[in-house]
Design a protein around this motif. Structure first.
Motif, PDB file in Angstrom:
ATOM      1  N   ALA B  36      -2.709  -6.546  -2.747  1.00 48.82           N
ATOM      2  CA  ALA B  36      -2.386  -7.743  -2.508  1.00 48.82           C
ATOM      3  C   ALA B  36      -0.970  -7.404  -2.173  1.00 48.82           C
ATOM      4  O   ALA B  36      -0.730  -8.020  -1.562  1.00 48.82           O
ATOM      5  CB  ALA B  36      -2.487  -8.330  -3.609  1.00 48.82           C
ATOM      6  N   ILE B  37      -0.288  -6.159  -3.329  1.00 52.09           N
ATOM      7  CA  ILE B  37       0.897  -5.317  -2.850  1.00 52.09           C
ATOM      8  C   ILE B  37       0.974  -4.609  -1.616  1.00 52.09           C
ATOM      9  O   ILE B  37       2.025  -5.231  -0.459  1.00 52.09           O
ATOM     10  CB  ILE B  37       1.067  -4.171  -3.702  1.00 52.09           C
ATOM     11  CG1 ILE B  37       1.746  -5.206  -5.475  1.00 52.09           C
ATOM     12  CG2 ILE B  37       2.890  -3.517  -3.087  1.00 52.09           C
ATOM     13  CD1 ILE B  37       1.955  -3.950  -6.272  1.00 52.09           C
ATOM     14  N   GLN B  38       0.147  -3.980  -1.270  1.00 53.32           N
ATOM     15  CA  GLN B  38       0.188  -3.495   0.417  1.00 53.32           C
ATOM     16  C   GLN B  38      -0.033  -4.891   1.541  1.00 53.32           C
ATOM     17  O   GLN B  38       0.246  -4.683   2.338  1.00 53.32           O
ATOM     18  CB  GLN B  38      -1.405  -2.669   0.750  1.00 53.32           C
ATOM     19  CG  GLN B  38      -1.626  -1.496   1.462  1.00 53.32           C
ATOM     20  CD  GLN B  38      -2.724  -0.743   0.848  1.00 53.32           C
ATOM     21  OE1 GLN B  38      -3.750  -0.930   0.797  1.00 53.32           O
ATOM     22  NE2 GLN B  38      -2.843   0.370   2.716  1.00 53.32           N
ATOM     23  N   ARG B  39      -1.045  -6.290   1.390  1.00 50.90           N
ATOM     24  CA  ARG B  39      -0.779  -7.019   2.246  1.00 50.90           C
ATOM     25  C   ARG B  39       0.872  -7.973   2.181  1.00 50.90           C
ATOM     26  O   ARG B  39       1.070  -8.164   3.381  1.00 50.90           O
ATOM     27  CB  ARG B  39      -1.658  -8.245   1.362  1.00 50.90           C
ATOM     28  CG  ARG B  39      -1.571  -8.932   2.643  1.00 50.90           C
ATOM     29  CD  ARG B  39      -3.205  -8.893   3.585  1.00 50.90           C
ATOM     30  NE  ARG B  39      -3.121 -10.496   4.546  1.00 50.90           N
ATOM     31  CZ  ARG B  39      -4.182 -10.039   4.991  1.00 50.90           C
ATOM     32  NH1 ARG B  39      -4.653  -8.800   5.603  1.00 50.90           N
ATOM     33  NH2 ARG B  39      -4.372 -11.185   6.424  1.00 50.90           N
ATOM     34  N   VAL B  40       1.219  -7.411   1.578  1.00 50.35           N
ATOM     35  CA  VAL B  40       2.651  -8.719   1.192  1.00 50.35           C
ATOM     36  C   VAL B  40       3.588  -7.206   1.932  1.00 50.35           C
ATOM     37  O   VAL B  40       4.370  -7.380   2.632  1.00 50.35           O
ATOM     38  CB  VAL B  40       3.279  -8.888  -0.527  1.00 50.35           C
ATOM     39  CG1 VAL B  40       4.847  -9.075  -0.198  1.00 50.35           C
ATOM     40  CG2 VAL B  40       2.118 -10.148  -0.536  1.00 50.35           C
ATOM     41  N   GLU B  41       3.854  -5.502   1.614  1.00 52.51           N
ATOM     42  CA  GLU B  41       3.910  -4.729   2.514  1.00 52.51           C
ATOM     43  C   GLU B  41       3.705  -5.274   3.912  1.00 52.51           C
ATOM     44  O   GLU B  41       5.097  -4.481   4.480  1.00 52.51           O
ATOM     45  CB  GLU B  41       3.842  -3.402   1.950  1.00 52.51           C
ATOM     46  CG  GLU B  41       4.544  -3.473   0.627  1.00 52.51           C
ATOM     47  CD  GLU B  41       4.020  -1.892   0.138  1.00 52.51           C
ATOM     48  OE1 GLU B  41       4.401  -1.601  -0.869  1.00 52.51           O
ATOM     49  OE2 GLU B  41       3.334  -1.736   0.290  1.00 52.51           O
ATOM     50  N   ASN B  42       2.975  -5.308   4.126  1.00 50.07           N
ATOM     51  CA  ASN B  42       1.868  -5.675   6.190  1.00 50.07           C
ATOM     52  C   ASN B  42       3.182  -6.344   6.095  1.00 50.07           C
ATOM     53  O   ASN B  42       2.857  -6.645   7.708  1.00 50.07           O
ATOM     54  CB  ASN B  42       1.360  -5.082   5.823  1.00 50.07           C
ATOM     55  CG  ASN B  42       0.608  -3.921   4.970  1.00 50.07           C
ATOM     56  OD1 ASN B  42       0.874  -3.240   5.479  1.00 50.07           O
ATOM     57  ND2 ASN B  42      -1.004  -3.925   5.573  1.00 50.07           N
TER      58      ASN B  42
END
Lengths: 218, 122
Positions: B36-42
């Motif tokens: 989920a964090i990666q998704r927001v970071e993207n």
């Protein structure tokens, strides 16, 4: 038992409560999946029409999911039942392999649990005469310590080996004792001492020496 | 409305996502906090994150703190199968909204629009 204080009773009750809380969490998760799947089937039925029928594949997939979760629920209740009956008799003879297997399944409900397997080093069945509830609590705490130190991806083997006729040794593999999760805590020490279990715990070694019979414990 | 749903119970997350989508709510769902964090970071943005409290590795409370720093506009709702008063207080303190599992879809949808009243309803 060497020790039967109010504190020990409280520690035992706290352990019983902790395990029951983790089981009820598992059951709630199962119910949540069944509830959402039944809800989705209901949504699909509401939206279905002659032009837009519900596909048999979807129905089969979702009902299959419900059946799987019901089976998971039955397994959970079976374990809860075995655990609950461990207080039936204060002192009795138990098979260590079966007990460790149950403890592994009970710790599996914790969010930080990794995977564990039990292994019997010998040919004979390791029976011990003990207080099953307290022994379960000690093994449970040892495994919890393993998982807290190793993280959710860890795999561990719990081996049961005969030391001599009077002692069974339970060995936890792949130990990495983290200073943040030091084992045993005072409660576990009290419980272990009450049933004559010796805990050997260093940076890379965790073993429990369990007397074959609590009646030999002085 | 766009929702970020994170729950390690895979079937629960996917079923709930489907039911929300049927009600016109866009959902991205993940089974662990790091994805989920990666998704927001993207660069993906969401109106509300719906987070399970207890998950292997990083739980919902810690995930909320990280997401708050990355996307301060995001609102939060916690879901949990635990029912202790400590969990409840933590959930309320951290996110303002806390829904126990199993949940009723209508309760969740009502809560979504209470949490983000500025998002137009479909």
């Amino acid at each position: 038992m060497k020790k039967s204080t109010d504190l020990l009773k409280y520690e035992s009750l706290a352990f019983f409560g902790k395990v029951n809380a983790s089981i009820s969490h598992e059951l709630k998760n199962i119910m949540a999946i069944i509830s959402e799947t039944a809800g989705l089937l209901s949504d699909m039925a509401d939206m279905a029409s002659t032009e837009n029928p519900v596909s048999p594949e979807s129905l089969k997939s979702y009902t299959g999911s419900v059946i799987e979760e019901i089976q998971r629920g039955f397994n959970t209740i079976r374990q809860m039942n075995r655990f609950s009956h461990s207080v039936d008799t204060p002192i009795t003879e138990v098979n260590l392999i079966e007990m460790i297997d149950l403890v592994i399944q009970l710790t599996g409900y914790l969010s930080f649990a990794g995977k564990a397997h039990v292994h019997n080093c010998g040919d004979s069945k390791p029976f011990v005469k003990t207080c099953p509830f307290l022994l379960q609590a000690v093994i449970y705490q040892a495994l919890v310590n393993q998982f807290k130190n190793g993280g959710p991806g860890m795999e561990t083997t719990v081996s049961v080996c005969s030391q001599d006729q009077s002692i069974w040794r339970v060995i936890f593999s792949d130990i990495e004792q983290d200073s943040a999760h030091v084992f045993p805590d005072d409660n576990t020490k009290d419980m272990a001492e009450a049933i004559g279990v010796k805990i050997i715990c260093t940076a890379n070694r965790l073993e429990l020496d369990i007397p074959s019979s609590i009646e030999t414990v002085s | 409305m766009k929702i970020l749903l994170v729950d390690d119970e895979k079937k629960f997350a996917s079923m709930l996502a489907k039911r929300l989508e049927l009600r016109g709510i866009e959902v991205d769902y993940f089974f662990d906090a790091n994805s989920a964090i990666q998704r927001v970071e993207n660069g993906n943005s969401y109106d509300i994150a719906v987070l399970d409290v207890k998950m292997p590795g990083m739980g919902g409370i810690e995930l909320r703190r990280k997401l708050c720093r990355m996307a301060p506009q995001m609102k939060f709702i916690f879901l949990t199968g635990h029912g202790s008063s400590i969990d409840y207080k933590t959930g309320v303190n951290e996110a303002s909204f806390y829904l126990p599992k199993p949940l009723k879809i209508n309760d969740l949808i009502e809560t979504l629009y209470v949490v983000a009243p500025e998002v137009p309803q479909k």
